[in-house]
Design a protein around this motif. Structure first.
Motif, PDB file in Angstrom:
ATOM      1  N   GLN A 107       0.836  -1.248  -0.023  1.00  0.00           N
ATOM      2  CA  GLN A 107       0.134  -0.011   0.038  1.00  0.00           C
ATOM      3  C   GLN A 107       0.873   1.256   0.083  1.00  0.00           C
ATOM      4  N   MET A 108       2.195   1.341   0.071  1.00  0.00           N
ATOM      5  CA  MET A 108       3.000   2.313   0.233  1.00  0.00           C
ATOM      6  C   MET A 108       3.087   3.147  -1.336  1.00  0.00           C
ATOM      7  N   SER A 109       2.668   2.347  -2.546  1.00  0.00           N
ATOM      8  CA  SER A 109       2.765   2.939  -3.651  1.00  0.00           C
ATOM      9  C   SER A 109       1.266   2.435  -4.365  1.00  0.00           C
ATOM     10  N   TYR A 110       0.826   3.122  -5.286  1.00  0.00           N
ATOM     11  CA  TYR A 110      -0.245   3.013  -6.427  1.00  0.00           C
ATOM     12  C   TYR A 110       0.465   2.450  -7.439  1.00  0.00           C
ATOM     13  N   SER A 111      -0.089   1.402  -8.207  1.00  0.00           N
ATOM     14  CA  SER A 111       0.432   1.008  -9.485  1.00  0.00           C
ATOM     15  C   SER A 111      -0.871   0.257 -10.337  1.00  0.00           C
ATOM     16  N   ARG A 112      -0.679   0.613 -11.492  1.00  0.00           N
ATOM     17  CA  ARG A 112      -1.665   0.207 -12.447  1.00  0.00           C
ATOM     18  C   ARG A 112      -0.824  -0.588 -13.616  1.00  0.00           C
ATOM     19  N   SER A 113      -1.753  -1.222 -14.675  1.00  0.00           N
ATOM     20  CA  SER A 113      -1.081  -1.544 -15.782  1.00  0.00           C
ATOM     21  C   SER A 113      -2.041  -1.456 -17.016  1.00  0.00           C
ATOM     22  N   ALA A 114      -1.347  -1.144 -18.143  1.00  0.00           N
ATOM     23  CA  ALA A 114      -2.477  -0.922 -19.254  1.00  0.00           C
ATOM     24  C   ALA A 114      -1.547  -1.143 -20.608  1.00  0.00           C
ATOM     25  N   GLY A 115      -2.147  -1.395 -21.682  1.00  0.00           N
ATOM     26  CA  GLY A 115      -1.694  -1.660 -22.962  1.00  0.00           C
ATOM     27  C   GLY A 115      -1.984  -0.788 -24.007  1.00  0.00           C
ATOM     28  N   ALA A 116      -1.355  -0.601 -25.075  1.00  0.00           N
ATOM     29  CA  ALA A 116      -1.698   0.092 -26.200  1.00  0.00           C
ATOM     30  C   ALA A 116      -2.992  -0.329 -26.901  1.00  0.00           C
ATOM     31  N   ARG A 117      -3.213  -1.535 -26.711  1.00  0.00           N
ATOM     32  CA  ARG A 117      -4.608  -2.112 -27.298  1.00  0.00           C
ATOM     33  C   ARG A 117      -4.860  -3.239 -26.367  1.00  0.00           C
ATOM     34  N   LYS A 118      -6.056  -3.696 -26.482  1.00  0.00           N
ATOM     35  CA  LYS A 118      -6.596  -4.864 -25.436  1.00  0.00           C
ATOM     36  C   LYS A 118      -6.306  -6.092 -26.000  1.00  0.00           C
ATOM     37  N   GLY A 119      -5.463  -6.837 -25.155  1.00  0.00           N
ATOM     38  CA  GLY A 119      -5.350  -8.454 -25.740  1.00  0.00           C
ATOM     39  C   GLY A 119      -6.230  -9.343 -24.781  1.00  0.00           C
ATOM     40  N   GLU A 120      -5.775 -10.477 -25.075  1.00  0.00           N
ATOM     41  CA  GLU A 120      -6.538 -11.549 -24.103  1.00  0.00           C
ATOM     42  C   GLU A 120      -5.658 -11.868 -22.759  1.00  0.00           C
ATOM     43  N   ALA A 121      -6.425 -12.234 -21.566  1.00  0.00           N
ATOM     44  CA  ALA A 121      -5.846 -12.580 -20.608  1.00  0.00           C
ATOM     45  C   ALA A 121      -4.962 -13.744 -20.993  1.00  0.00           C
ATOM     46  N   ASP A 122      -3.814 -13.825 -20.298  1.00  0.00           N
ATOM     47  CA  ASP A 122      -2.978 -15.063 -20.679  1.00  0.00           C
ATOM     48  C   ASP A 122      -2.703 -16.018 -19.695  1.00  0.00           C
ATOM     49  N   PRO A 123      -3.318 -17.217 -19.695  1.00  0.00           N
ATOM     50  CA  PRO A 123      -3.373 -18.374 -18.814  1.00  0.00           C
ATOM     51  C   PRO A 123      -1.868 -18.641 -18.486  1.00  0.00           C
ATOM     52  N   PHE A 124      -0.919 -18.613 -19.112  1.00  0.00           N
ATOM     53  CA  PHE A 124       0.469 -18.929 -18.917  1.00  0.00           C
ATOM     54  C   PHE A 124       1.120 -17.628 -17.747  1.00  0.00           C
ATOM     55  N   ALA A 125       0.616 -16.560 -18.279  1.00  0.00           N
ATOM     56  CA  ALA A 125       1.008 -15.545 -17.012  1.00  0.00           C
ATOM     57  C   ALA A 125       0.481 -15.724 -15.693  1.00  0.00           C
ATOM     58  N   VAL A 126      -0.736 -16.039 -15.807  1.00  0.00           N
ATOM     59  CA  VAL A 126      -1.289 -16.554 -14.432  1.00  0.00           C
ATOM     60  C   VAL A 126      -0.784 -17.568 -13.886  1.00  0.00           C
ATOM     61  N   ALA A 127      -0.224 -18.708 -14.629  1.00  0.00           N
ATOM     62  CA  ALA A 127       0.477 -19.754 -13.971  1.00  0.00           C
ATOM     63  C   ALA A 127       1.715 -19.459 -13.408  1.00  0.00           C
ATOM     64  N   VAL A 128       2.544 -18.753 -14.228  1.00  0.00           N
ATOM     65  CA  VAL A 128       3.692 -18.427 -13.868  1.00  0.00           C
ATOM     66  C   VAL A 128       3.855 -17.494 -12.306  1.00  0.00           C
ATOM     67  N   MET A 129       2.907 -16.758 -12.364  1.00  0.00           N
ATOM     68  CA  MET A 129       2.677 -15.885 -11.143  1.00  0.00           C
ATOM     69  C   MET A 129       2.174 -16.630  -9.925  1.00  0.00           C
ATOM     70  N   ASP A 130       1.374 -17.504 -10.132  1.00  0.00           N
ATOM     71  CA  ASP A 130       0.763 -18.584  -9.319  1.00  0.00           C
ATOM     72  C   ASP A 130       1.913 -19.205  -8.560  1.00  0.00           C
ATOM     73  N   GLU A 131       3.010 -19.557  -9.350  1.00  0.00           N
ATOM     74  CA  GLU A 131       4.163 -20.196  -8.917  1.00  0.00           C
ATOM     75  C   GLU A 131       5.060 -19.471  -7.737  1.00  0.00           C
ATOM     76  N   ILE A 132       4.979 -18.006  -7.781  1.00  0.00           N
ATOM     77  CA  ILE A 132       5.378 -17.344  -6.934  1.00  0.00           C
ATOM     78  C   ILE A 132       4.391 -16.776  -5.736  1.00  0.00           C
ATOM     79  N   GLY A 133       3.294 -17.346  -5.689  1.00  0.00           N
ATOM     80  CA  GLY A 133       2.383 -16.975  -4.735  1.00  0.00           C
ATOM     81  C   GLY A 133       1.523 -15.723  -5.164  1.00  0.00           C
ATOM     82  N   ILE A 134       1.453 -15.209  -6.322  1.00  0.00           N
ATOM     83  CA  ILE A 134       0.950 -13.961  -6.574  1.00  0.00           C
ATOM     84  C   ILE A 134      -0.286 -14.389  -7.618  1.00  0.00           C
ATOM     85  N   ASP A 135      -1.762 -13.825  -7.224  1.00  0.00           N
ATOM     86  CA  ASP A 135      -2.920 -14.433  -7.957  1.00  0.00           C
ATOM     87  C   ASP A 135      -3.089 -13.428  -8.965  1.00  0.00           C
TER      88      ASP A 135
END
Length: 94
Positions: A37-65
């Motif tokens: 909560q010390m900082s505000y962060s967001r993410s965005a793209g130049a165009r909208k893509g599709e959610a990537d299940p591989f990115a979700v799986a990789v982040m899950d490996e380090i405990g980030i949902d």
């Protein structure tokens, strides 16, 4: 005259990439893990893509949902005033 220095993390960061599906949401999630909560962060793209299940799986490996992430464009963001940093996560070397 030297530029003023500030200790600690930036107050607000926007991570940007092409489709907001892999790099920028992963970077924003890791930033939130580091600074909470010390900082505000967001993410965005130049165009909208599709959610990537591989990115979700990789982040899950380090405990980030990332399962609730929905890609968005810059136009869909609010509160862009007051950003300290706009960063583009590095693409993997080829």
């Amino acid at each position: 005259m030297d530029a003023p220095t500030r200790a600690g993390p930036p107050h607000a960061v926007l991570f940007a990439c092409a489709q907001n599906a892999v790099r920028s949401p992963m970077a924003a999630a890791m930033f939130r893990r580091l600074f909470g909560q010390m900082s505000y962060s967001r993410s965005a793209g130049a165009r909208k893509g599709e959610a990537d299940p591989f990115a979700v799986a990789v982040m899950d490996e380090i405990g980030i949902d990332l399962s609730k992430h929905r890609p968005r464009t810059f136009e869909e963001l609010e509160d862009l005033d007051g950003l300290d940093i706009v960063g583009q996560p590095l693409a993997p070397a080829r």
